[in-house]
Design an enzyme around this catalytic site. Sequence first.
Site, PDB file in Angstrom:
ATOM      1  N   SER A  20       3.946  -1.780  10.295  1.00 29.73           N
ATOM      2  CA  SER A  20       5.400  -1.790  10.479  1.00 29.73           C
ATOM      3  C   SER A  20       6.053  -3.118  10.105  1.00 29.73           C
ATOM      4  CB  SER A  20       5.764  -1.380  11.913  1.00 29.73           C
ATOM      5  OG  SER A  20       5.339  -0.044  12.170  1.00 29.73           O
ATOM      6  N   LYS A  44       0.085   4.250  -0.227  1.00 27.77           N
ATOM      7  CA  LYS A  44      -0.558   5.428   0.376  1.00 27.77           C
ATOM      8  C   LYS A  44      -0.369   6.650  -0.529  1.00 27.77           C
ATOM      9  CE  LYS A  44      -0.067   3.187   4.806  1.00 27.77           C
ATOM     10  NZ  LYS A  44       0.035   3.293   6.255  1.00 27.77           N
ATOM     11  N   GLU A  98      -6.669   4.683   7.954  1.00 26.83           N
ATOM     12  CA  GLU A  98      -6.481   6.109   7.644  1.00 26.83           C
ATOM     13  C   GLU A  98      -7.736   6.700   7.009  1.00 26.83           C
ATOM     14  OE1 GLU A  98      -2.813   5.440   5.545  1.00 26.83           O
ATOM     15  OE2 GLU A  98      -1.871   4.945   7.467  1.00 26.83           O
ATOM     16  N   GLY A 141       2.928   2.569  10.750  1.00 29.31           N
ATOM     17  CA  GLY A 141       3.845   3.687  10.575  1.00 29.31           C
ATOM     18  C   GLY A 141       4.584   4.091  11.840  1.00 29.31           C
ATOM     19  N   ASN A 182       0.871  -1.181   0.000  1.00 30.02           N
ATOM     20  CA  ASN A 182       0.000   0.000   0.000  1.00 30.02           C
ATOM     21  C   ASN A 182       0.903   1.225   0.000  1.00 30.02           C
ATOM     22  OD1 ASN A 182      -1.789   2.055   0.488  1.00 30.02           O
ATOM     23  ND2 ASN A 182      -2.387   1.365   2.543  1.00 30.02           N
TER      24      ASN A 182
HETATM   25  P1  13P Z   1       3.293   0.639   7.571  1.00 30.39           P
HETATM   26  O1  13P Z   1       3.817  -0.659   6.971  1.00 30.39           O
HETATM   27  O2  13P Z   1       3.966   1.839   7.016  1.00 30.39           O
HETATM   28  O3  13P Z   1       3.255   0.573   9.053  1.00 30.39           O
HETATM   29  O4  13P Z   1       1.760   0.751   7.082  1.00 30.39           O
HETATM   30  C1  13P Z   1       0.919  -0.326   7.214  1.00 30.39           C
HETATM   31  C2  13P Z   1      -0.324  -0.035   6.482  1.00 30.39           C
HETATM   32  O5  13P Z   1      -1.110   0.812   6.874  1.00 30.39           O
HETATM   33  C3  13P Z   1      -0.569  -0.767   5.232  1.00 30.39           C
HETATM   34  O6  13P Z   1      -1.868  -0.559   4.786  1.00 30.39           O
END
Ligand code: 13P
Length: 252
Positions: free
Chosen positions: A213, A11, A96, A172, A9
């Site tokens: 993470s 984002k 999110e 994150g 992802n």
């Molecule tokens: P991170 O791997 O950056 O923690 O994000 C996880 C996430 O929200 C994947 O959709």
Amino acid sequence: MRKPFVAGNWKMNKTAAEARELVSQLLGPLMDIRGVEKVLCPPFTSLFAVASMLNDSGIGLGAQDMHWEEKGAFTGEISPGMVKELCNYVILGHSERRTYFGETDSMVNKKLQTALKHDLTPIVCVGETLDEYESGRTSEVVLRQINLGLADVAPASASRIVVAYEPVWAIGTGKASSGENANAVHGQVIRPALSRLFGEENAQAIRILYGGSVTAANASEFFQQPEIDGALVGGASLKAEEFAAIVRAAGR
Ligand code: 13P
């Protein structure tokens, strides 16, 4: 046997030009890995560019969200038909979206119904916040998200759904859940809930991913767990070598 599944992802990262660059680095390493369902989820504006690079690569393409209506006056939204032109997957109900954009379980459910109707593979995200985790409400929150978000789905379609358990406190933050903790939520909360909704056989076919993470360094801790069928990767999916190493770990 559930086929391991790893999705990246991205984002709100990468312009189309940057996306092309990242995909050019990922193509070779990812194409060499067998036995894992691999999916990239760039922003909408990069889907077209990335789709043309993934032809015949065996790597899937997913959107990060979509609207549930087929078309109309919904400024800024993307319809399922628009997604389906380029993608076979769609992430729904990411934390999110729930936190910053007011997405509710009922909206997630409408999106899920539409995704299934359009033959998209939905990746439905659930997970508790830090506050909910610390007050011991993980099961309650995740059960509500599953029961409402996945309501009214025909059991025959259910095995196409992919569920991603993403504890919000692990996203994150660099503070991943332990493999053991995530495995317990998958095996003791999510899969039993899926079984009550869709029957045991269908529930056993549904892939449940962990997200939050995930890195090349901790990926195998998750993939060793019997109830963890893959990962939804955020930050680490923006680095070609790191993401390829995670996908490789899922194939072992
Ligand atoms: P991170 O791997 O950056 O923690 O994000 C996880 C996430 O929200 C994947 O959709």
